[in-house]
Design a protein around this motif. Structure first.
Motif, PDB file in Angstrom:
ATOM      1  N   VAL A  85       0.858  -1.185   0.000  1.00 40.38           N
ATOM      2  CA  VAL A  85       0.000   0.000   0.000  1.00 40.38           C
ATOM      3  C   VAL A  85       0.893   1.235   0.000  1.00 40.38           C
ATOM      4  O   VAL A  85       2.072   1.147   0.317  1.00 40.38           O
ATOM      5  CB  VAL A  85      -0.932   0.027   1.232  1.00 40.38           C
ATOM      6  CG1 VAL A  85      -2.012  -1.013   1.136  1.00 40.38           C
ATOM      7  CG2 VAL A  85      -0.130  -0.143   2.517  1.00 40.38           C
ATOM      8  N   TYR A  86       0.327   2.344  -0.392  1.00 38.82           N
ATOM      9  CA  TYR A  86       1.068   3.601  -0.309  1.00 38.82           C
ATOM     10  C   TYR A  86       0.896   4.128   1.114  1.00 38.82           C
ATOM     11  O   TYR A  86      -0.183   4.591   1.467  1.00 38.82           O
ATOM     12  CB  TYR A  86       0.533   4.598  -1.336  1.00 38.82           C
ATOM     13  CG  TYR A  86       0.661   4.095  -2.751  1.00 38.82           C
ATOM     14  CD1 TYR A  86       1.892   4.096  -3.398  1.00 38.82           C
ATOM     15  CD2 TYR A  86      -0.434   3.595  -3.434  1.00 38.82           C
ATOM     16  CE1 TYR A  86       2.022   3.627  -4.692  1.00 38.82           C
ATOM     17  CE2 TYR A  86      -0.315   3.117  -4.737  1.00 38.82           C
ATOM     18  CZ  TYR A  86       0.920   3.144  -5.350  1.00 38.82           C
ATOM     19  OH  TYR A  86       1.041   2.668  -6.631  1.00 38.82           O
ATOM     20  N   ASP A  88       1.866   6.644   2.648  1.00 43.26           N
ATOM     21  CA  ASP A  88       1.664   8.067   2.927  1.00 43.26           C
ATOM     22  C   ASP A  88       0.285   8.568   2.483  1.00 43.26           C
ATOM     23  O   ASP A  88       0.055   9.766   2.419  1.00 43.26           O
ATOM     24  CB  ASP A  88       2.780   8.895   2.266  1.00 43.26           C
ATOM     25  CG  ASP A  88       3.083   8.429   0.849  1.00 43.26           C
ATOM     26  OD1 ASP A  88       2.327   7.559   0.354  1.00 43.26           O
ATOM     27  OD2 ASP A  88       4.041   8.916   0.242  1.00 43.26           O
ATOM     28  N   LEU A  89      -0.603   7.633   2.175  1.00 39.61           N
ATOM     29  CA  LEU A  89      -1.964   8.036   1.781  1.00 39.61           C
ATOM     30  C   LEU A  89      -2.963   7.703   2.876  1.00 39.61           C
ATOM     31  O   LEU A  89      -2.792   6.712   3.594  1.00 39.61           O
ATOM     32  CB  LEU A  89      -2.385   7.288   0.508  1.00 39.61           C
ATOM     33  CG  LEU A  89      -1.840   7.747  -0.834  1.00 39.61           C
ATOM     34  CD1 LEU A  89      -2.422   6.881  -1.942  1.00 39.61           C
ATOM     35  CD2 LEU A  89      -2.181   9.201  -1.092  1.00 39.61           C
ATOM     36  N   LYS A  90      -3.992   8.506   2.967  1.00 38.17           N
ATOM     37  CA  LYS A  90      -5.099   8.176   3.863  1.00 38.17           C
ATOM     38  C   LYS A  90      -6.031   7.213   3.122  1.00 38.17           C
ATOM     39  O   LYS A  90      -5.992   7.147   1.882  1.00 38.17           O
ATOM     40  CB  LYS A  90      -5.856   9.439   4.253  1.00 38.17           C
ATOM     41  CG  LYS A  90      -5.028  10.369   5.127  1.00 38.17           C
ATOM     42  CD  LYS A  90      -5.788  11.647   5.429  1.00 38.17           C
ATOM     43  CE  LYS A  90      -4.909  12.567   6.276  1.00 38.17           C
ATOM     44  NZ  LYS A  90      -5.514  13.859   6.509  1.00 38.17           N
ATOM     45  N   GLU A  93      -7.992   8.797   0.419  1.00 42.13           N
ATOM     46  CA  GLU A  93      -7.111   9.207  -0.690  1.00 42.13           C
ATOM     47  C   GLU A  93      -6.688   7.997  -1.516  1.00 42.13           C
ATOM     48  O   GLU A  93      -6.573   8.069  -2.741  1.00 42.13           O
ATOM     49  CB  GLU A  93      -5.867   9.914  -0.138  1.00 42.13           C
ATOM     50  CG  GLU A  93      -6.157  11.270   0.466  1.00 42.13           C
ATOM     51  CD  GLU A  93      -4.985  11.848   1.229  1.00 42.13           C
ATOM     52  OE1 GLU A  93      -5.026  13.036   1.550  1.00 42.13           O
ATOM     53  OE2 GLU A  93      -4.031  11.099   1.544  1.00 42.13           O
ATOM     54  N   TYR A 129      -4.300   6.939   8.090  1.00 43.38           N
ATOM     55  CA  TYR A 129      -3.282   6.590   7.095  1.00 43.38           C
ATOM     56  C   TYR A 129      -3.311   5.078   6.857  1.00 43.38           C
ATOM     57  O   TYR A 129      -3.472   4.293   7.800  1.00 43.38           O
ATOM     58  CB  TYR A 129      -1.892   7.023   7.573  1.00 43.38           C
ATOM     59  CG  TYR A 129      -1.635   8.486   7.304  1.00 43.38           C
ATOM     60  CD1 TYR A 129      -1.204   8.911   6.051  1.00 43.38           C
ATOM     61  CD2 TYR A 129      -1.857   9.441   8.284  1.00 43.38           C
ATOM     62  CE1 TYR A 129      -0.995  10.252   5.788  1.00 43.38           C
ATOM     63  CE2 TYR A 129      -1.652  10.783   8.031  1.00 43.38           C
ATOM     64  CZ  TYR A 129      -1.214  11.188   6.775  1.00 43.38           C
ATOM     65  OH  TYR A 129      -1.022  12.513   6.513  1.00 43.38           O
TER      66      TYR A 129
ATOM     67  N   LYS B  12       0.688  15.485  -4.076  1.00 43.90           N
ATOM     68  CA  LYS B  12       0.048  15.714  -2.776  1.00 43.90           C
ATOM     69  C   LYS B  12       0.884  15.108  -1.642  1.00 43.90           C
ATOM     70  O   LYS B  12       1.187  15.768  -0.657  1.00 43.90           O
ATOM     71  CB  LYS B  12      -1.351  15.073  -2.777  1.00 43.90           C
ATOM     72  CG  LYS B  12      -2.115  15.340  -1.486  1.00 43.90           C
ATOM     73  CD  LYS B  12      -3.389  14.548  -1.433  1.00 43.90           C
ATOM     74  CE  LYS B  12      -4.508  15.186  -2.237  1.00 43.90           C
ATOM     75  NZ  LYS B  12      -5.756  14.417  -2.159  1.00 43.90           N
ATOM     76  N   THR B  13       1.288  13.855  -1.811  1.00 48.91           N
ATOM     77  CA  THR B  13       1.982  13.184  -0.711  1.00 48.91           C
ATOM     78  C   THR B  13       3.401  13.711  -0.512  1.00 48.91           C
ATOM     79  O   THR B  13       3.884  13.773   0.609  1.00 48.91           O
ATOM     80  CB  THR B  13       2.023  11.666  -0.928  1.00 48.91           C
ATOM     81  OG1 THR B  13       2.594  11.409  -2.210  1.00 48.91           O
ATOM     82  CG2 THR B  13       0.660  11.054  -0.871  1.00 48.91           C
ATOM     83  N   ARG B  16       3.440  16.914   1.394  1.00 53.50           N
ATOM     84  CA  ARG B  16       2.848  16.844   2.729  1.00 53.50           C
ATOM     85  C   ARG B  16       3.977  16.738   3.771  1.00 53.50           C
ATOM     86  O   ARG B  16       5.000  16.150   3.502  1.00 53.50           O
ATOM     87  CB  ARG B  16       1.966  15.595   2.766  1.00 53.50           C
ATOM     88  CG  ARG B  16       1.180  15.416   4.016  1.00 53.50           C
ATOM     89  CD  ARG B  16       0.377  14.159   3.897  1.00 53.50           C
ATOM     90  NE  ARG B  16      -0.892  14.379   3.220  1.00 53.50           N
ATOM     91  CZ  ARG B  16      -1.649  13.408   2.747  1.00 53.50           C
ATOM     92  NH1 ARG B  16      -1.250  12.170   2.815  1.00 53.50           N
ATOM     93  NH2 ARG B  16      -2.795  13.670   2.166  1.00 53.50           N
ATOM     94  N   ARG B  88       7.561  -2.234  -3.500  1.00 55.38           N
ATOM     95  CA  ARG B  88       6.439  -2.009  -2.581  1.00 55.38           C
ATOM     96  C   ARG B  88       5.268  -2.944  -2.861  1.00 55.38           C
ATOM     97  O   ARG B  88       4.308  -2.960  -2.120  1.00 55.38           O
ATOM     98  CB  ARG B  88       5.939  -0.572  -2.769  1.00 55.38           C
ATOM     99  CG  ARG B  88       6.185   0.342  -1.611  1.00 55.38           C
ATOM    100  CD  ARG B  88       5.353   1.601  -1.699  1.00 55.38           C
ATOM    101  NE  ARG B  88       5.116   2.067  -3.035  1.00 55.38           N
ATOM    102  CZ  ARG B  88       5.757   3.089  -3.611  1.00 55.38           C
ATOM    103  NH1 ARG B  88       6.676   3.731  -2.947  1.00 55.38           N
ATOM    104  NH2 ARG B  88       5.486   3.467  -4.840  1.00 55.38           N
ATOM    105  N   THR B  90       3.191  -2.686  -5.336  1.00 54.39           N
ATOM    106  CA  THR B  90       2.011  -1.915  -5.739  1.00 54.39           C
ATOM    107  C   THR B  90       1.885  -1.832  -7.264  1.00 54.39           C
ATOM    108  O   THR B  90       0.883  -1.334  -7.763  1.00 54.39           O
ATOM    109  CB  THR B  90       2.072  -0.480  -5.167  1.00 54.39           C
ATOM    110  OG1 THR B  90       3.385   0.037  -5.381  1.00 54.39           O
ATOM    111  CG2 THR B  90       1.767  -0.438  -3.692  1.00 54.39           C
TER     112      THR B  90
END
Lengths: 316, 281
Positions: A85-86, A88-90, A93, A129, B12-13, B16, B88, B90
């Protein structure tokens, strides 16, 4: 809905999928059963358009994946066995990102995301997150992600792997919910008991080859060679019971527990009644006498054992 | 029109938290300090007056510093773009969507270039101090920025290329750096060696030097953008050439040819990367 014909996948000399064929109808929950390395994930990745087959054909809703992978991907929601998963994302998001990739207009996204998070019980985590979620929650989030474009077909590769019992039950409940919604799902799992509860059809794959495929009842009826009985007894009753059963010609393989005995039985109802009568006459303290159907696990063991013996013979 | 989701997410990330503002603050602080040192040095020089020509040196120094920044930062940003997704786990989740691999690659490249450009754009007010004293025009500044953009695109494409080829990010980063440095300075060294060897063996300069090798080097192009007269390291490899204008290309400035080369190569690499990561080709 899904037609796979004569699928072959080779990695160098290794034959990962060997002439595999299967058919899945709309609304079916198809359980893909096989040992580690049997070729389940490879097959699922080919159907999902993530891997090119060496030969063979995969049609989803009549569209050939090798000719039009993008059209097929639109119809498929895929959840891999291992995924990242990413961090740094909620949660919201994360879902928004994938809805963007599937081309969902921004104005429609909020409702879709809210509904899906509710389906997988993550509504209260939408601002958390992704990295802070537990393994079970991440699995559920990934399932929600695979549903974001409302696909015709869901491909779930070991969705319950590595989950604790509670998370596993939660995942099973979501899958049952999806089943009631009439989704077509291909699901692989090692937990055959759970698959048999959910699936309407199964395919057993061994060494890259499809051993058996079809509706669950049909396969059970075809492959259940014997009936199985379970007799519960009072303390000290197991040994005399085993002796009694061993005298009966219709009784096959016997297994015992602390207060029960299970045995294969080949015969009709009259013979079964006769056995019960003999046990009682010989003074075995019987509490219960029931017939248990052969389950998916025993069928899987039976089918794959036969194949591995064949393989051993050919290797020798 | 919908924004590329990869650009939307990454911008965005990455912006942040405190890392990006801190980086920009330190970067601008350093540039400000650099200019201050120039002024102080000039004011307290032996002649005890302010020489406005100093600003041309300031411009060239800051431009060179920023060029070095592009060369150093861009590979790290893109050489992990695809290999990072693989590590990762992904990448499959990206590729199982019907989003085109071309848009995925473009998104990743734009994000990495955007970060470099942010640093450069943020430095504009500091760099603009050169306008106070003349000598540098707005056209010079725009030309420099266009060259930065194209160079960043080329380096980002190279990073992307190795990121799709290698599974592990460290390998991809190292190979990208080797390739970028080879393209920037290896080409200059190659040309210099050719001239030296030719002269040693024949006793005269070659009639048709290997100019085309030089034109592939962004360092060569950059030297012509900032209008250097061939001083410094680059001149060592250009002996015998009329620097800045080369007859073989009809008096076209090297930076224009280098820019065209970078754009063509970048496009080819991007198309290849999009094809390479496509699971079912």
């Amino acid at each position: 809905m899904v037609v796979v014909s004569n699928l072959v996948k080779k990695y160098g000399k290794l034959l990962a999928v060997n002439d595999l064929s299967l058919e899945i109808e709309k609304g079916q929950i198809y359980g893909f059963v096989g040992a580690n390395g049997a070729g389940k994930t490879t097959t699922m990745r080919i159907i999902s358009g993530l891997l090119r087959a060496t030969s063979g054909k995969v049609l989803v809703n009549g569209i050939d994946i090798s000719k039009n992978p993008r059209a097929v991907k639109k119809m498929i929601g895929y959840m891999p066995d291992f995924f990242g998963v990413y961090s740094d994302l909620k949660v919201s998001e994360y879902m928004n990102f994938y809805s963007g990739l599937y081309g969902i207009p921004p104005r429609n996204r909020k409702k879709i995301i809210d509904d899906l998070l509710e389906l997988v019980n993550l509504s209260d985590k939408r601002d958390a997150y992704v990295d802070s979620l537990s393994r079970g929650m991440k699995q559920r989030l990934c399932l929600a992600r695979s549903l974001i474009h409302d696909p015709d077909l869901l491909i779930l590769d070991e969705p319950a792997s590595g989950l604790d019992p509670r998370a596993r039950v939660e995942m099973k409940e979501i899958l049952k919910e999806l089943k009631s919604m009439g989704r077509t799902i291909i699901i692989s799992s090692h937990i055959l008991h759970e698959l048999s509860e959910i699936c309407t059809a199964i395919g057993i794959i061994d060494n890259g080859k499809m051993v058996v495929s079809g509706p669950v009842e049909e396969i059970m009826a075809k492959l259940s060679h014997s009936r199985r009985i379970k007799v519960k007894v009072l303390k000290g009753g197991v040994e005399p019971l085993v002796k009694c059963l061993q005298e009966e010609p219709e009784i096959g393989r016997i297994t015992t527990g602390n207060d029960y005995v299970e045995a294969d039985f080949n015969g009709n109802g009259e013979k079964l009644a006769g056995i019960l009568k003999n046990i009682v006459i010989k003074g075995v303290p019987v509490i219960s006498f029931t017939e248990t159907g052969e389950n998916l696990e025993s069928i899987f063991m039976h089918v794959t054992r036969g194949n591995s013996q064949d393989a051993d013979k050919s290797n020798n | 029109m919908q924004i590329n989701p990869i650009i939307e997410k990454d911008l965005k990330t990455k912006m942040r938290g405190w890392k990006a503002p801190t980086l920009i603050t330190f970067y601008l602080g350093f540039l400000g300090f650099l200019i201050w040192v120039f002024f102080i040095d000039n004011i307290y020089s032996a002649y005890n007056y302010f020489d406005p020509r100093l600003m041309t040196d300031v411009f060239k120094t800051i431009a060179s510093f920023q060029f070095g920044l592009i060369v150093l930062i861009t590979p790290v940003l893109t050489a992990t773009a695809i290999s990072g997704e693989k590590e990762r786990q992904t990448l499959d989740l990206l590729l199982c969507t019907d989003y085109s691999t071309f848009k995925i690659v473009i998104g990743k490249i734009v994000v990495s270039i955007a970060h470099v450009l942010l640093l450069i754009t943020a430095s504009l007010p500091i760099l603009s101090t050169v306008f106070l004293f003349g000598g540098i025009g707005i056209i010079d500044m725009l030309r420099l920025f266009a060259f930065y953009l194209v160079t960043a695109l080329l380096i980002a494409s190279l990073g992307m290329l190795f990121s799709t080829i290698f599974r592990r990010s460290p390998v991809s980063i190292i190979v990208t750096y080797i390739m970028v440095l080879g393209l920037l300075y290896g080409t200059l060294i190659l040309h210099g060696l050719y001239l030296i060897l030719y002269q040693n063996f024949t006793g005269q300069m070659p009639q048709a030097p290997l100019y085309w090798v030089l034109y592939t080097s962004p360092a060569f192009g950059f030297a012509s953008v900032i209008g250097t007269d061939g001083g410094g390291i680059i001149s060592v490899f250009l002996t015998g050439t009329a620097y800045g204008r080369v007859a073989a290309f009809g008096q076209i400035s090297p930076w224009i040819i280098n820019t065209a080369f970078s754009i063509v190569v970048s496009i080819l690499i991007i198309i290849f990367c999009a094809w390479k990561i496509k699971p079912v080709k």
